[in-house]
Design a protein around this motif. Structure first.
Motif, PDB file in Angstrom:
ATOM      1  N   PRO A 361      36.571  40.724 -33.234  1.00  9.78           N
ATOM      2  CA  PRO A 361      36.447  40.213 -34.563  1.00  9.78           C
ATOM      3  C   PRO A 361      35.700  41.132 -35.466  1.00  9.78           C
ATOM      4  O   PRO A 361      34.644  41.755 -35.165  1.00  9.78           O
ATOM      5  N   LEU A 364      31.720  40.754 -40.940  1.00 10.59           N
ATOM      6  CA  LEU A 364      31.823  40.671 -42.215  1.00 10.59           C
ATOM      7  C   LEU A 364      30.560  40.521 -42.992  1.00 10.59           C
ATOM      8  O   LEU A 364      30.516  40.573 -44.208  1.00 10.59           O
ATOM      9  N   PHE A 396      44.294  43.755 -40.586  1.00 10.64           N
ATOM     10  CA  PHE A 396      43.167  42.426 -40.594  1.00 10.64           C
ATOM     11  C   PHE A 396      43.893  41.200 -39.960  1.00 10.64           C
ATOM     12  O   PHE A 396      45.192  41.175 -39.913  1.00 10.64           O
ATOM     13  N   GLU A 400      40.825  36.959 -41.279  1.00 10.04           N
ATOM     14  CA  GLU A 400      40.026  37.951 -41.832  1.00 10.04           C
ATOM     15  C   GLU A 400      40.402  38.510 -43.218  1.00 10.04           C
ATOM     16  O   GLU A 400      39.680  38.616 -44.148  1.00 10.04           O
ATOM     17  N   ASN A 403      39.198  35.834 -45.789  1.00 17.03           N
ATOM     18  CA  ASN A 403      37.891  36.052 -45.808  1.00 17.03           C
ATOM     19  C   ASN A 403      37.410  37.130 -46.833  1.00 17.03           C
ATOM     20  O   ASN A 403      36.444  37.103 -47.669  1.00 17.03           O
TER      21      ASN A 403
END
Length: 639
Positions: A361, A364, A396, A400, A403
């Motif tokens: 992942p 972020l 992505f 994601e 986000n």
């Protein structure tokens, strides 16, 4: 003389009175002694009687104990009485001794009778316990005991008869009660107990018999209720198990339909969950099918599609049969699974099928400055997944992308545009457009801005900035949009780009992009003139609209029209040959040699499908390869 006689008489009278008084006093002492002796006899009697009752005086020694105590009391009492009164005192004491002696003997007799009664009761109690194993023997023993010991128990014949009857009633009731209680969880047992109560226990009290019959019915009702509850519970458990099996089956189907290799442990788990249900055979069959087709989903999606097309051709040529139908159904499910997963989350679809082996992942927390360095590997992974998918894939995951979109939305329009440009510069344009498609579900202006990527105006300004500024102005209603159907903003934009693109989704995206760009320019002071509309459209399409053989085509920024025409006249055959598995171009289903196709390319109509990429129209339809995939020609140096 008379006086002397009177005095003598008085003295004689006084003497007689004194003698009488002395005699009375002596008699009183004699009487008191006798009474004390009598009291002692009575006390001795009571003590011995009590001793007989509580066992401190053995009953066989009671008579002698009484004689000894009475003799001692008489011996102690007689000397206390005057000789002339001893005969009377002795008669009084002897009479009382005899009467009390009879009382002692009666007490001994009562104790004997009490012991016999206790023995009878003990025998009856013991035989009551034995009745369950041998009723006849126990009854005979009770009858013999009452017959032999009863006459010595002090009980009347009626009392003895009543005791026997009570024993029989109580014993039979106990037997019936135990039979009923022991059978409370068994219907056959209750049936046997009912027969016993109503036919095998003749001496049981009618009221108690009715009570036992009521208890039998209550137990039967309880069993009925338990059966109903157990049946309902089994039904619920079966329904729950069936639902769980159905859920497990559906999940297994969704996994198997993807055509990926299944974990053997997962297969075993699914078989266990569905064991004993109609779904078990389906799980086993699909597991076998998955084993036979293992790795199919890892094939590129265009290859999957071509395999299905070839199989359809085989069916068309040779006819249907169960094996071909089964194979086609399997291929179709794998292809549908691939396409559905690609639509939902392309990167994860590739991970599930082994196209990429890991997908850490993105972190972020560090903002864009922290995200951009992580995209180097992601861009490579997206490229591999895109090759498998046959179309561009964003670097992505779907989550994601949302986000990142939420993070960028918190920034001012100018900063948002710079963030979009920074992200777009680290990925190919087609990946940026794929990222825009992921974001389009939540934020269309932001998706359009990403779709434009690093495009800039003639003043070297990010086009995305105009898009976001225009969207903000429209949302806040700080400008007024001309919504006249024909001459309004969208009327003029749609009229200009009509027929430029081959699908409505792309046309809608470009149309909205031009609208937001125009709104951004109006927010900065433009009037929304035809020139402003044309500029907005050019920025939205990433180039200039130009008429090519009667259709509007986007000539991308960085490409001159003369270079575009030259490219179409001298298109490299090798570039197209890569798209032709059998070396043929198909127009309306009819094969055409590559060179013939290239000869007609300069005069063919085109449909813009991307920046510097075009589908070719021939005979009123899009030219394809043998797999039905559109032939795409490209011009170099497109920005």
């Amino acid at each position: 003389m008379d006086e002397l006689r009177e005095q003598a008489r008085v003295r004689e009278e006084e003497r007689r009175q004194a003698a009488a008084q002395a005699e009375a006093s002596a008699r009183q002492r004699d009487l008191l002694a006798v009474q004390q002796g009598q009291d002692q006899l009575r006390d001795a009697h009571d003590e011995i009687a009590e001793g007989i009752g509580n066992g401190t005086v053995p009953k066989e020694q009671a008579e002698q104990a009484w004689q000894d105590r009475a003799k001692q009391i008489l011996a102690d009492t007689t000397p206390k009485v005057r000789p002339q009164a001893q005969d009377l005192a002795t008669r009084e004491l002897d009479g009382l001794q005899a009467r009390l002696g009879n009382g002692v003997r009666k007490t001994v007799l009562k104790r004997d009778q009490s012991d016999i009664q206790a023995g009878i009761d003990q025998t009856l109690e013991y035989q009551a316990r034995q009745y369950g194993t041998d009723p006849a023997k126990a009854s005979a023993m009770v009858e013999a005991t009452l017959r032999e010991l009863g006459p010595f128990s002090g009980l009347s014949p009626e009392q003895l008869q009543r005791k026997g009857q009570v024993w029989r009633e109580s014993t039979e009731y106990t037997q019936g009660f135990e039979a009923v209680s022991g059978a409370r969880n068994s219907r056959p047992g209750l049936d046997q107990a009912e027969k016993l109560v109503n036919g095998g226990l003749p001496n049981i009290d009618p009221q108690k018999k009715a009570t036992l019959n009521d208890r039998i019915q209550a137990y039967r009702l309880s069993l009925d209720q338990k059966d109903e509850m157990a049946a309902a519970r089994r039904q619920r458990e079966a329904e729950t198990r069936l639902k769980n099996a159905e859920a497990a089956y559906n999940v297994f189907v969704s996994q198997a339909d993807k055509g990926t290799m299944l974990d053997p442990a997962y297969i075993d788990s699914a078989i266990q969950v569905t064991a004993g249900t109609p779904y078990q055979n389906g799980i086993v069959a699909m597991a076998k099918q998955a084993q036979e087709s293992g790795g199919l989903a890892a094939q590129p999606v265009p290859v999957q599609r071509q395999m299905l097309t070839e199989l359809d051709g085989e069916i068309a040529r040779n006819g249907r049969n169960p094996a071909l139908d089964k194979r086609r159904q399997q291929l179709e499910k794998v292809l549908q699974g691939s396409e559905q997963d690609l639509q939902r989350d392309p990167l994860r679809a590739g991970l599930e099928r082994g196209v990429i082996t890991q997908l850490p992942p993105l972190q972020l927390q560090g903002g864009l400055e922290g995200i951009i360095p992580q995209l180097t590997t992601r861009v490579q992974q997206a490229d591999r997944v895109g090759t498998w998918a046959g179309r561009p894939v964003a670097p992505f995951t779907s989550d994601e992308a949302q986000n990142v979109a939420r993070f960028i939305r918190t920034q001012p329009p100018e900063q948002r545009a710079r963030s979009i440009q920074a992200l777009a510069q680290v990925m190919p344009p087609r990946q940026a457009q794929a990222l825009a498609a992921l974001m389009d579900k939540e934020d269309r202006p932001l998706a359009i801005a990403f779709g434009l990527g690093a495009s800039r105006t003639t003043f070297d300004r990010p086009v995305a900035e105009l898009v976001l500024k225009g969207a903000t102005a429209l949302e806040n209603k700080t400008i007024k949009e001309d919504k006249t159907p024909v001459d309004g903003w969208m009327g003029r934009i749609n009229a200009t780009i009509a027929g430029v693109y081959g699908n409505t989704e792309q046309t809608s995206m470009v149309s909205d992009a031009a609208r937001y760009i125009l709104a951004g320019k109006v927010a900065e002071g433009a009037a929304g003139s035809d020139g402003d509309v044309r500029t907005a459209i050019d920025l939205a399409v990433g180039g200039k609209l130009s008429d090519v053989n009667g259709t509007q085509v986007v000539i991308p920024a960085g490409v001159q029209r003369k270079d575009f025409d030259a490219r179409m006249r001298q298109y490299p055959p090798d570039d197209l040959a890569k798209q032709l598995p059998d070396g043929k171009v198909y127009v309306r289903g009819q094969p055409m040699d590559l060179q013939v196709f290239l000869n007609g390319l300069p005069s063919a109509q085109l449909r813009t499908v991307g920046s510097g990429r075009y589908a070719v129209v021939g005979g009123g339809s899009i030219a394809t390869n043998a797999q039905g995939k559109p032939i795409v020609v490209e011009v170099p140096n497109a920005r």
